[in-house]
Design an enzyme around this catalytic site. Structure first.
Site, PDB file in Angstrom:
ATOM      1  N   SER A 145      53.619  14.214 -56.935  1.00  0.00           N
ATOM      2  CA  SER A 145      54.592  13.753 -57.941  1.00  0.00           C
ATOM      3  C   SER A 145      53.822  13.153 -59.110  1.00  0.00           C
ATOM      4  O   SER A 145      52.690  12.677 -58.931  1.00  0.00           O
ATOM      5  CB  SER A 145      55.498  12.678 -57.336  1.00  0.00           C
ATOM      6  OG  SER A 145      56.248  12.037 -58.362  1.00  0.00           O
ATOM      7  N   TYR A 158      56.570   4.710 -52.344  1.00  0.00           N
ATOM      8  CA  TYR A 158      56.652   6.157 -52.628  1.00  0.00           C
ATOM      9  C   TYR A 158      55.481   6.591 -53.512  1.00  0.00           C
ATOM     10  O   TYR A 158      54.824   7.605 -53.232  1.00  0.00           O
ATOM     11  CB  TYR A 158      57.999   6.497 -53.291  1.00  0.00           C
ATOM     12  CG  TYR A 158      58.102   7.951 -53.697  1.00  0.00           C
ATOM     13  CD1 TYR A 158      58.030   8.972 -52.747  1.00  0.00           C
ATOM     14  CD2 TYR A 158      58.241   8.320 -55.036  1.00  0.00           C
ATOM     15  CE1 TYR A 158      58.105  10.316 -53.118  1.00  0.00           C
ATOM     16  CE2 TYR A 158      58.332   9.660 -55.416  1.00  0.00           C
ATOM     17  CZ  TYR A 158      58.257  10.648 -54.451  1.00  0.00           C
ATOM     18  OH  TYR A 158      58.322  11.970 -54.813  1.00  0.00           O
TER      19      TYR A 158
HETATM   20  P1  NAP Z   1      65.393  17.378 -51.315  1.00  0.00           P
HETATM   21  O1  NAP Z   1      66.293  18.042 -52.276  1.00  0.00           O
HETATM   22  O2  NAP Z   1      65.776  16.070 -50.729  1.00  0.00           O
HETATM   23  O3  NAP Z   1      65.009  18.376 -50.143  1.00  0.00           O
HETATM   24  C1  NAP Z   1      64.135  17.910 -49.142  1.00  0.00           C
HETATM   25  C2  NAP Z   1      63.758  19.022 -48.227  1.00  0.00           C
HETATM   26  O4  NAP Z   1      62.813  18.495 -47.275  1.00  0.00           O
HETATM   27  C3  NAP Z   1      64.939  19.541 -47.435  1.00  0.00           C
HETATM   28  O5  NAP Z   1      64.758  20.914 -47.192  1.00  0.00           O
HETATM   29  C4  NAP Z   1      64.829  18.756 -46.117  1.00  0.00           C
HETATM   30  O6  NAP Z   1      65.350  19.460 -44.993  1.00  0.00           O
HETATM   31  C5  NAP Z   1      63.334  18.672 -45.969  1.00  0.00           C
HETATM   32  N1  NAP Z   1      62.931  17.590 -45.103  1.00  0.00           N
HETATM   33  C6  NAP Z   1      63.217  16.271 -45.199  1.00  0.00           C
HETATM   34  N2  NAP Z   1      62.647  15.600 -44.189  1.00  0.00           N
HETATM   35  C7  NAP Z   1      61.994  16.533 -43.433  1.00  0.00           C
HETATM   36  C8  NAP Z   1      61.220  16.476 -42.269  1.00  0.00           C
HETATM   37  N3  NAP Z   1      60.988  15.319 -41.645  1.00  0.00           N
HETATM   38  N4  NAP Z   1      60.728  17.623 -41.760  1.00  0.00           N
HETATM   39  C9  NAP Z   1      60.959  18.813 -42.367  1.00  0.00           C
HETATM   40  N5  NAP Z   1      61.666  18.925 -43.489  1.00  0.00           N
HETATM   41  C10 NAP Z   1      62.176  17.799 -44.015  1.00  0.00           C
HETATM   42  O7  NAP Z   1      63.941  17.086 -51.972  1.00  0.00           O
HETATM   43  P2  NAP Z   1      63.299  17.581 -53.350  1.00  0.00           P
HETATM   44  O8  NAP Z   1      63.833  16.727 -54.452  1.00  0.00           O
HETATM   45  O9  NAP Z   1      63.353  19.050 -53.451  1.00  0.00           O
HETATM   46  O10 NAP Z   1      61.776  17.115 -53.124  1.00  0.00           O
HETATM   47  C11 NAP Z   1      60.863  17.942 -52.435  1.00  0.00           C
HETATM   48  C12 NAP Z   1      59.452  17.389 -52.620  1.00  0.00           C
HETATM   49  O11 NAP Z   1      59.166  17.244 -54.003  1.00  0.00           O
HETATM   50  C13 NAP Z   1      59.218  16.019 -51.990  1.00  0.00           C
HETATM   51  O12 NAP Z   1      57.916  15.961 -51.452  1.00  0.00           O
HETATM   52  C14 NAP Z   1      59.335  15.076 -53.177  1.00  0.00           C
HETATM   53  O13 NAP Z   1      58.632  13.879 -52.982  1.00  0.00           O
HETATM   54  C15 NAP Z   1      58.731  15.927 -54.263  1.00  0.00           C
HETATM   55  N6  NAP Z   1      59.141  15.552 -55.628  1.00  0.00           N
HETATM   56  C16 NAP Z   1      60.455  15.623 -55.990  1.00  0.00           C
HETATM   57  C17 NAP Z   1      60.809  15.268 -57.289  1.00  0.00           C
HETATM   58  C18 NAP Z   1      62.227  15.332 -57.774  1.00  0.00           C
HETATM   59  O14 NAP Z   1      62.514  14.768 -58.850  1.00  0.00           O
HETATM   60  N7  NAP Z   1      63.127  16.006 -57.082  1.00  0.00           N
HETATM   61  C19 NAP Z   1      59.813  14.847 -58.202  1.00  0.00           C
HETATM   62  C20 NAP Z   1      58.501  14.775 -57.775  1.00  0.00           C
HETATM   63  C21 NAP Z   1      58.160  15.137 -56.490  1.00  0.00           C
HETATM   64  P3  NAP Z   1      66.779  19.042 -44.338  1.00  0.00           P
HETATM   65  O15 NAP Z   1      67.760  19.223 -45.441  1.00  0.00           O
HETATM   66  O16 NAP Z   1      66.920  19.964 -43.199  1.00  0.00           O
HETATM   67  O17 NAP Z   1      66.634  17.591 -43.967  1.00  0.00           O
END
Ligand code: NAP
Length: 252
Positions: A145, A158
């Site tokens: 991130s 985080y």
């Molecule tokens: P999201 O919409 O919350 O989706 C999270 C995904 O991770 C879902 O498929 C969820 O599966 C899965 N997951 C959660 N806990 C898990 C576990 N213990 N084992 C296996 N799978 C798990 O998240 P996102 O916003 O796309 O973020 C994804 C990544 O990008 C993260 O690492 C986050 O820190 C990073 N990121 C996000 C942003 C942002 O603004 N969105 C910015 C920077 C970095 P289930 O639905 O089955 O639980």
């Protein structure tokens, strides 16, 4: 979505691919010809939908459940990958959670929950997956991130998990280079995902503040990350390792 078959014959495991950034990465890798393992923790319906979309577009994918903060689940995820596709060429460590909290309310649980998945789970998944990479090597992509590089207030834990991810990327790039395995981080800015919606961020002033500091004047969409993941997965980035690439519309 570009479809140049840059990943024909390759096998990719994407953790947390039932929604958000992981789902987009899975679809982009499949569009380039990879057979994709769509991992999820609890959203079977979400993972099945991603798999169905990939298959209807002519690609190959399977959904595999597994909580990648747990060693036994990680081992099963990789064993099922081996059984289905034989080996692994690309690992995307995307599964992660983000919980913001000011210093005074941080608890042991808040710390361990995020570190167990974002850091320990990423290390254990990489440890297991590397056993299945061929002698010709491959690519590991860690979803970090911008906060790993430029931490936010009220997000010390985080931010620390993502700074740790970037350190792991740089360390493992050196360690796994001799095995021809490249390791890079993608560091997204704010991306509109299911997780961001569920956290309620979009109903606050936060996105407006982010956009005001973003030269390209918008928050990101999952495909902004999916496209770049395909670059890091493929030979187009064949001499790139140990890098952390901010994908944030210029916000840093
Ligand atoms: P999201 O919409 O919350 O989706 C999270 C995904 O991770 C879902 O498929 C969820 O599966 C899965 N997951 C959660 N806990 C898990 C576990 N213990 N084992 C296996 N799978 C798990 O998240 P996102 O916003 O796309 O973020 C994804 C990544 O990008 C993260 O690492 C986050 O820190 C990073 N990121 C996000 C942003 C942002 O603004 N969105 C910015 C920077 C970095 P289930 O639905 O089955 O639980």
């Amino acid at each position: 979505m570009s479809t140049n078959n840059k990943l024909a014959g390759k096998v990719a495991v994407v953790t947390g691919a039932s929604k958000g950034i992981g789902a987009s990465i899975a679809k982009h890798l499949a569009a380039e010809g990879a057979s994709v393992v769509v991992n999820y923790a609890s959203s079977k319906a979400g993972a099945d939908k991603v798999v169905a979309e990939i298959i209807s577009a002519g690609g190959k994918a399977v959904a595999v459940q597994g909580d990648v903060s747990k060693k036994a689940d990680i081992d099963r995820l990789l064993a099922e990958t081996k059984k289905t596709y034989g080996h692994v060429d690309v690992l995307v460590n995307n599964a992660g959670i983000y919980e913001f909290a000011p210093l005074e309310v941080i608890t042991e649980d808040h710390f361990h929950k995020q570190f167990n998945l974002n850091v320990l789970g990423l290390i254990l998944t990489t440890q297991e997956a590397v056993k299945y990479f061929p002698a010709t090597g491959g690519s590991i992509i860690n979803i970090s991130s911008v906060v790993g590089v430029n931490p936010l207030p009220q997000a010390s834990v985080y931010s620390a998990t993502k700074a740790a991810v970037d350190a792991i990327t740089k360390s493992l790039a050196k360690e796994l280079g001799p095995k021809k395995i490249r390791v890079n981080s993608i560091n997204p800015g704010m991306i509109e995902t299911e997780g961001v919606h569920a956290a309620g961020f979009l109903e606050t002033e936060f996105p407006k503040q982010v956009v005001a500091q973003t030269p390209l004047g918008r928050i990101g969409q999952p495909q902004d990350i999916g496209k770049v993941a395909a670059f890091f997965a493929s030979d187009d980035s064949g001499w790139v390792t140990g890098e952390t690439l901010l994908i944030s519309g210029g916000m840093r």
